[in-house]
Scaffold this active site. Structure first.
Site, mmCIF file in Angstrom:
data_model
loop_
_atom_site.group_PDB
_atom_site.id
_atom_site.type_symbol
_atom_site.label_atom_id
_atom_site.label_comp_id
_atom_site.label_asym_id
_atom_site.label_seq_id
_atom_site.Cartn_x
_atom_site.Cartn_y
_atom_site.Cartn_z
ATOM 1 N N ASP A 8 -4.841 -1.716 -4.205
ATOM 2 C CA ASP A 8 -4.603 -2.431 -3.460
ATOM 3 C C ASP A 8 -4.718 -3.997 -3.918
ATOM 4 O O ASP A 8 -5.772 -4.388 -3.991
ATOM 5 C CB ASP A 8 -5.464 -2.293 -2.164
ATOM 6 C CG ASP A 8 -5.549 -3.377 -1.276
ATOM 7 O OD1 ASP A 8 -4.317 -3.709 -0.588
ATOM 8 O OD2 ASP A 8 -6.582 -3.858 -0.530
ATOM 9 N N GLU A 67 0.040 -0.234 -3.235
ATOM 10 C CA GLU A 67 0.498 -0.993 -2.070
ATOM 11 C C GLU A 67 1.655 -1.887 -2.300
ATOM 12 O O GLU A 67 1.702 -2.682 -3.124
ATOM 13 C CB GLU A 67 -0.366 -1.647 -1.244
ATOM 14 C CG GLU A 67 -0.109 -1.872 0.259
ATOM 15 C CD GLU A 67 -0.892 -2.386 0.996
ATOM 16 O OE1 GLU A 67 -0.775 -3.126 1.972
ATOM 17 O OE2 GLU A 67 -2.191 -1.961 0.939
ATOM 18 N N ASP A 139 -11.543 -3.527 0.406
ATOM 19 C CA ASP A 139 -10.439 -3.585 -0.345
ATOM 20 C C ASP A 139 -10.455 -2.307 -1.123
ATOM 21 O O ASP A 139 -9.469 -1.702 -1.534
ATOM 22 C CB ASP A 139 -10.614 -4.774 -1.260
ATOM 23 C CG ASP A 139 -10.153 -6.066 -0.511
ATOM 24 O OD1 ASP A 139 -9.251 -6.222 -0.034
ATOM 25 O OD2 ASP A 139 -11.339 -6.788 -0.370
#
Length: 173
Positions: A8, A67, A139
């Protein structure tokens, strides 16, 4: 069986999550956050590259998922996020790992079942799927969700390929 490293990306905090996949089952291997501080962007990008390279060396993943950039209201933030993604992707490419990219909506859909899920829902489902005793930091949970999304996608593709083979064999008989 495969090991998936999920990322991420962020220009201040980059989350990572590592899972081992056995068919439809997942096992938690590790997760955390790469904290980047207030150094100039170029130095933070080097930290991301080095940290992801170390994670790859430590966990020896077979697959890498990240992502995609979400373009919000601030173009400068989107550019920095894209550069953070690039640093992580270069680390994966340097290690000759295949790179898969997923939108936030795809990730939430795969893990929670709803593309508009809240961060807390993602944390809860990641904890449930991986049988964790407590929810990982946001996160890290997002990075684990990226890895789980990739695992689910791979499993779906394998299942579809098997169904297609059965259909073709049935027609050839």
């Amino acid at each position: 069986m495969s090991i998936i490293l999920g990322i991420d990306p962020g220009s201040r905090i980059t989350g990572y999550g590592v899972v081992r996949q056995h068919g439809r089952h997942f096992q938690y291997m590790g997760s955390g956050c790469i904290r980047l501080g207030n150094d100039p962007l170029a130095e933070r990008l080097i930290v991301i590259f080095n940290a992801v390279s170390q994670l790859i060396e430590q966990y020896q993943p077979d697959l890498f998922a990240i992502e995609q950039v979400f373009v919000a209201h601030n173009p400068d933030s989107a550019l920095k996020l894209g550069q953070a993604r690039g640093a992580a992707i270069v680390a994966a490419g340097h290690a000759k790992l295949p790179v898969a990219e997923y939108s936030a909506r795809q990730i939430k859909q795969a893990v929670v079942g709803k593309g508009s899920a809240e961060k807390t829902q993602v944390q809860h489902m990641v904890s449930h799927i991986l049988k964790l005793t407590k929810a990982p930091q946001a996160d890290a949970a997002d990075a684990l969700a990226v890895a789980l999304c990739h695992g689910h996608t791979q499993q779906s593709l394998i299942s579809l390929a098997g169904q297609a083979r059965k259909t073709v064999r049935g027609r050839l008989r």
